[in-house]
Write a protein that holds these residues in place. Structure first.
Motif, PDB file in Angstrom:
ATOM      1  N   ILE A 148       0.835  -1.278   0.082  1.00 39.29           N
ATOM      2  CA  ILE A 148       0.005  -0.185   0.102  1.00 39.29           C
ATOM      3  C   ILE A 148       0.842   1.220   0.134  1.00 39.29           C
ATOM      4  CG2 ILE A 148      -1.703   1.435   1.370  1.00 39.29           C
ATOM      5  CD1 ILE A 148      -2.748  -1.684   2.280  1.00 39.29           C
ATOM      6  N   MET A 149       1.811   1.098   0.684  1.00 39.82           N
ATOM      7  CA  MET A 149       2.664   2.269   0.790  1.00 39.82           C
ATOM      8  C   MET A 149       3.490   2.462  -0.508  1.00 39.82           C
ATOM      9  SD  MET A 149       3.847   5.049   2.383  1.00 39.82           S
ATOM     10  CE  MET A 149       5.015   6.145   2.620  1.00 39.82           C
ATOM     11  N   ARG A 150       3.839   1.322  -1.206  1.00 40.99           N
ATOM     12  CA  ARG A 150       4.495   1.418  -2.458  1.00 40.99           C
ATOM     13  C   ARG A 150       3.714   2.072  -3.461  1.00 40.99           C
ATOM     14  NH1 ARG A 150       6.589  -4.068  -0.916  1.00 40.99           N
ATOM     15  NH2 ARG A 150       8.462  -3.819   0.031  1.00 40.99           N
ATOM     16  N   VAL A 151       2.346   1.477  -3.411  1.00 37.81           N
ATOM     17  CA  VAL A 151       1.299   2.159  -4.196  1.00 37.81           C
ATOM     18  C   VAL A 151       1.334   3.698  -4.312  1.00 37.81           C
ATOM     19  CG1 VAL A 151      -1.064   2.301  -4.612  1.00 37.81           C
ATOM     20  CG2 VAL A 151      -0.199   0.199  -4.822  1.00 37.81           C
ATOM     21  N   GLN A 152       1.285   4.218  -2.833  1.00 38.86           N
ATOM     22  CA  GLN A 152       1.324   5.611  -2.578  1.00 38.86           C
ATOM     23  C   GLN A 152       2.776   6.230  -3.061  1.00 38.86           C
ATOM     24  OE1 GLN A 152      -1.096   7.301  -1.341  1.00 38.86           O
ATOM     25  NE2 GLN A 152      -2.168   6.550   0.486  1.00 38.86           N
ATOM     26  N   GLN A 153       3.686   5.589  -3.006  1.00 40.33           N
ATOM     27  CA  GLN A 153       4.937   6.177  -3.787  1.00 40.33           C
ATOM     28  C   GLN A 153       5.021   6.449  -5.197  1.00 40.33           C
ATOM     29  OE1 GLN A 153       7.544   3.329  -1.811  1.00 40.33           O
ATOM     30  NE2 GLN A 153       8.631   4.764  -0.467  1.00 40.33           N
ATOM     31  N   MET A 154       4.069   5.229  -5.706  1.00 38.33           N
ATOM     32  CA  MET A 154       3.968   5.555  -7.297  1.00 38.33           C
ATOM     33  C   MET A 154       3.015   6.500  -7.749  1.00 38.33           C
ATOM     34  SD  MET A 154       2.314   2.698  -9.811  1.00 38.33           S
ATOM     35  CE  MET A 154       0.717   2.628  -8.829  1.00 38.33           C
ATOM     36  N   PHE A 155       1.984   6.709  -6.917  1.00 41.33           N
ATOM     37  CA  PHE A 155       1.030   7.963  -7.126  1.00 41.33           C
ATOM     38  C   PHE A 155       1.555   9.218  -6.813  1.00 41.33           C
ATOM     39  CE2 PHE A 155      -2.678   4.462  -6.598  1.00 41.33           C
ATOM     40  CZ  PHE A 155      -2.709   4.576  -8.098  1.00 41.33           C
ATOM     41  N   GLY A 156       2.146   9.372  -5.643  1.00 40.16           N
ATOM     42  CA  GLY A 156       2.788  10.467  -5.461  1.00 40.16           C
ATOM     43  C   GLY A 156       1.886  11.323  -4.678  1.00 40.16           C
ATOM     44  N   SER A 157       2.341  12.694  -4.733  1.00 38.65           N
ATOM     45  CA  SER A 157       1.845  13.794  -3.765  1.00 38.65           C
ATOM     46  C   SER A 157       0.470  14.495  -4.280  1.00 38.65           C
ATOM     47  CB  SER A 157       2.794  14.654  -3.105  1.00 38.65           C
ATOM     48  OG  SER A 157       3.302  15.397  -4.105  1.00 38.65           O
ATOM     49  N   GLY A 158       0.539  14.219  -5.607  1.00 37.40           N
ATOM     50  CA  GLY A 158      -0.430  15.021  -6.397  1.00 37.40           C
ATOM     51  C   GLY A 158      -1.859  14.248  -6.675  1.00 37.40           C
ATOM     52  N   VAL A 159      -2.174  13.339  -5.746  1.00 35.62           N
ATOM     53  CA  VAL A 159      -3.550  12.899  -5.934  1.00 35.62           C
ATOM     54  C   VAL A 159      -4.367  13.023  -4.839  1.00 35.62           C
ATOM     55  CG1 VAL A 159      -2.606  10.898  -7.502  1.00 35.62           C
ATOM     56  CG2 VAL A 159      -2.734  10.509  -4.997  1.00 35.62           C
ATOM     57  N   THR A 160      -5.607  12.679  -5.104  1.00 34.39           N
ATOM     58  CA  THR A 160      -6.541  12.826  -4.205  1.00 34.39           C
ATOM     59  C   THR A 160      -7.056  11.510  -3.687  1.00 34.39           C
ATOM     60  OG1 THR A 160      -7.227  15.199  -4.699  1.00 34.39           O
ATOM     61  CG2 THR A 160      -8.910  13.736  -3.213  1.00 34.39           C
ATOM     62  N   SER A 161      -7.081  11.039  -2.438  1.00 38.17           N
ATOM     63  CA  SER A 161      -7.373   9.543  -1.931  1.00 38.17           C
ATOM     64  C   SER A 161      -8.932   9.537  -1.349  1.00 38.17           C
ATOM     65  CB  SER A 161      -6.513   8.991  -1.155  1.00 38.17           C
ATOM     66  OG  SER A 161      -5.290   8.719  -1.949  1.00 38.17           O
ATOM     67  N   ALA A 162      -9.657   8.629  -1.711  1.00 40.67           N
ATOM     68  CA  ALA A 162     -10.773   8.169  -0.935  1.00 40.67           C
ATOM     69  C   ALA A 162     -10.829   7.102  -0.152  1.00 40.67           C
ATOM     70  CB  ALA A 162     -11.813   8.213  -1.937  1.00 40.67           C
ATOM     71  N   VAL A 163     -11.262   7.063   1.127  1.00 40.29           N
ATOM     72  CA  VAL A 163     -11.184   5.858   2.073  1.00 40.29           C
ATOM     73  C   VAL A 163     -12.448   5.627   2.603  1.00 40.29           C
ATOM     74  CG1 VAL A 163      -8.668   6.385   2.667  1.00 40.29           C
ATOM     75  CG2 VAL A 163     -10.429   7.460   3.937  1.00 40.29           C
ATOM     76  N   GLN A 164     -12.566   4.140   3.002  1.00 34.83           N
ATOM     77  CA  GLN A 164     -13.999   4.116   3.738  1.00 34.83           C
ATOM     78  C   GLN A 164     -13.817   4.576   4.948  1.00 34.83           C
ATOM     79  OE1 GLN A 164     -13.085  -0.153   2.358  1.00 34.83           O
ATOM     80  NE2 GLN A 164     -15.180  -0.323   2.763  1.00 34.83           N
ATOM     81  N   ASP A 165     -14.830   4.833   5.710  1.00 37.23           N
ATOM     82  CA  ASP A 165     -14.812   5.441   7.147  1.00 37.23           C
ATOM     83  C   ASP A 165     -16.135   4.734   7.924  1.00 37.23           C
ATOM     84  OD1 ASP A 165     -14.180   6.762   9.456  1.00 37.23           O
ATOM     85  OD2 ASP A 165     -15.695   8.679   8.645  1.00 37.23           O
ATOM     86  N   PRO A 166     -15.380   3.653   8.831  1.00 35.21           N
ATOM     87  CA  PRO A 166     -13.974   3.387   9.361  1.00 35.21           C
ATOM     88  C   PRO A 166     -13.392   2.625   8.276  1.00 35.21           C
ATOM     89  CG  PRO A 166     -15.499   2.145  10.370  1.00 35.21           C
ATOM     90  CD  PRO A 166     -16.297   2.998   9.378  1.00 35.21           C
ATOM     91  N   SER A 167     -11.834   2.674   8.469  1.00 32.58           N
ATOM     92  CA  SER A 167     -11.037   1.787   7.347  1.00 32.58           C
ATOM     93  C   SER A 167      -9.915   1.547   8.421  1.00 32.58           C
ATOM     94  CB  SER A 167     -10.446   2.522   6.169  1.00 32.58           C
ATOM     95  OG  SER A 167      -9.851   3.625   6.534  1.00 32.58           O
ATOM     96  N   TYR A 168      -9.098   0.652   7.622  1.00 34.85           N
ATOM     97  CA  TYR A 168      -7.712   0.203   7.950  1.00 34.85           C
ATOM     98  C   TYR A 168      -6.823   1.741   8.051  1.00 34.85           C
ATOM     99  CZ  TYR A 168      -3.086  -2.314   8.037  1.00 34.85           C
ATOM    100  OH  TYR A 168      -2.022  -3.170   7.931  1.00 34.85           O
ATOM    101  N   PRO A 169      -6.364   1.804   9.245  1.00 37.97           N
ATOM    102  CA  PRO A 169      -5.469   3.205   9.253  1.00 37.97           C
ATOM    103  C   PRO A 169      -4.229   3.441   8.205  1.00 37.97           C
ATOM    104  CG  PRO A 169      -5.586   2.015  11.440  1.00 37.97           C
ATOM    105  CD  PRO A 169      -5.999   1.194  10.428  1.00 37.97           C
ATOM    106  N   VAL A 170      -3.949   2.281   7.510  1.00 39.47           N
ATOM    107  CA  VAL A 170      -2.695   2.362   6.701  1.00 39.47           C
ATOM    108  C   VAL A 170      -3.246   3.442   5.627  1.00 39.47           C
ATOM    109  CG1 VAL A 170      -0.882   1.247   5.055  1.00 39.47           C
ATOM    110  CG2 VAL A 170      -1.463   0.731   7.535  1.00 39.47           C
TER     111      VAL A 170
END
Length: 444
Positions: A148-170
């Protein structure tokens, strides 16, 4: 030249004194230890609130034991989702064989492919996906959390993410670390620039992404941690279609797929038509085979999935793996191959049945006490709805004090988890039975 004992002692003493700091230099040395460097702290880490959830649970458990040492032997953990049953015989034999080969000239191997050994990638594609993905779309790793962190590194800082609430904190914490978010709102407990998708009892813990602002990347876990909800084929079809319409990439966390027993609940997002054009799937052997400490997982990125400019997503992910990872342990990958043998699959099913029986017992116990309970059928987690106004952290402390049972407060999974408590079925059967009795007694 000969030295007497006295001479030798004198030489040693002189040498020691030569290296001993004077009071002045000692003072300077002490001051230098307290002096900060000239490097600015990454401001994104300053945005993180408190510690990561599970170490915080451990800290509170330790504090309780230090205050009540006579209770140390009574602690039962239904907290972190860490498997407790031994690795089964056939799967273990794969690990042993992989280790033994390294001690032979013929079997020794050094660095392997960063994406995983060919045999394991092929076997994952064939056994777990029935050939609907190809081996070159499978990236073997040291676990889904790391990926999940590697995927984040690939996407970089310029994306907007959506998460379930509640969700796995990572999902949230890595978004913050990558610089995708603003600061946290003290009132809502939500970060600016993250799209929170409410998952409540009222919507059966399935989000209405279509009614929310668009995100570049949508993180979705099924069966879900912490709610235990497992999305149906119809629900996932809806999610895939909305992601396709909006041009979002869906990151599907399938770490609990083997717990699914309902035939209408897909074990992979790629069972859904069109998913290969919009989805990435992360998975792990941690819960399959008791590999939480062994560490082996994989990510599937279909060739059809492309960035806006037409670049294949798997091309960039492969670059991340090649640059920041040297490949999963060759010993562990040998164990992974054994997991996918018919004998290994039978052992995994036996382990899953064991934990699902634990979940059934926990769910029944909490229902008998009078709580409304979710999950526990196609997932190893039981999500307990607390009485109105009851804080999940307060309930965590109350249960620890009264029953010496460690749980997880729902608030630790995001603001949407407040008012709930998560119980994990990853415990020895005797401990689960004892925990059920204590909970009934303490909370009746």
């Amino acid at each position: 030249m000969k030295f007497s004992t006295v001479s030798l002692f004198f030489c040693m003493a002189t040498a020691v004194n030569a290296f001993a700091p004077s009071s002045t230099s000692s003072s300077r040395y002490s001051s230098s230890l307290n002096m900060a460097s000239g490097v600015e702290r990454n401001p994104n880490f300053a945005k993180l609130v408190g510690g990561y959830l599970f170490p915080e649970i451990g800290r509170r458990r330790t504090a309780y034991i230090e205050k009540n040492p006579e209770m140390a032997s009574r602690i039962i953990s239904l907290g972190i989702g860490d498997t407790t049953m031994p690795i089964p015989e056939h799967i273990l034999s794969g690990l042993v064989e992989g280790s033994s080969r390294l001690g032979t000239k013929e079997g020794y191997s050094g660095y392997g492919p960063e994406q995983g050994i060919k045999d394991l990638r092929e076997k994952i594609a064939k056994v777990l996906y029935n050939g609907i993905v190809s081996a070159d779309e499978v990236f073997v790793s040291d676990g889904a959390k790391c990926d999940i962190m590697r995927v984040q590194q690939m996407f970089g800082s310029g994306v907007t993410s959506a998460v379930q609430d509640p969700s796995y904190p990572v999902y949230v914490d890595t978004s913050v670390m990558m610089g995708q978010t603003g600061d946290i709102d003290d009132a809502t407990k939500q970060y600016d620039k993250i799209v929170y998708m409410p998952c409540t009892a009222e919507n059966n813990f399935f989000p209405d992404y279509a009614s929310l602002p668009r995100a570049d990347v949508v993180y979705f876990c099924s069966p879900n941690n912490p709610t235990g909800a497992a999305a149906t084929k119809e629900q996932l079809t809806e999610l895939v279609n909305v992601c396709k319409e909006r041009g979002s990439i869906l990151v599907f966390d399938a770490a609990y797929a083997p717990f699914i027993r309902d035939p209408n609940v897909p074990k992979s997002i790629f069972e859904i038509e069109g998913a290969k054009e919009v989805a990435i799937e992360v998975n792990s052997f941690s819960k399959y085979a008791g590999f939480t400490g062994v560490r082996l997982g994989w990510t599937v990125i279909p060739s059809e999935l492309k960035f806006k400019d037409g670049t294949p997503v798997k091309q960039d992910f492969s670059r991340v793996m090649s640059t920041a990872f040297n490949g999963a342990s060759n010993i562990v990958q040998s164990g992974g191959l054994a997991c996918l043998d018919p004998e290994g699959q039978a052992e995994i099913n036996s382990l899953i049945d064991y934990y699902l029986e634990n979940a059934k017992m926990l769910k029944q116990a909490m229902e008998e006490i009078g709580f409304k309970v979710f999950g526990g059928d196609n997932a190893p987690y039981v999500f307990v709805q607390l009485p109105e106004g009851k804080s999940s952290w307060d309930m965590f402390s109350e249960i620890l004090e009264k029953a010496q049972v460690v749980t997880i407060p729902g608030a630790g999974f995001g603001p949407g988890g407040e008012g709930y408590l998560r119980l994990s079925a990853f415990a020895p059967r005797d401990s689960v039975k004892e925990a059920c009795e204590r909970l009934k007694k303490a909370m009746a």
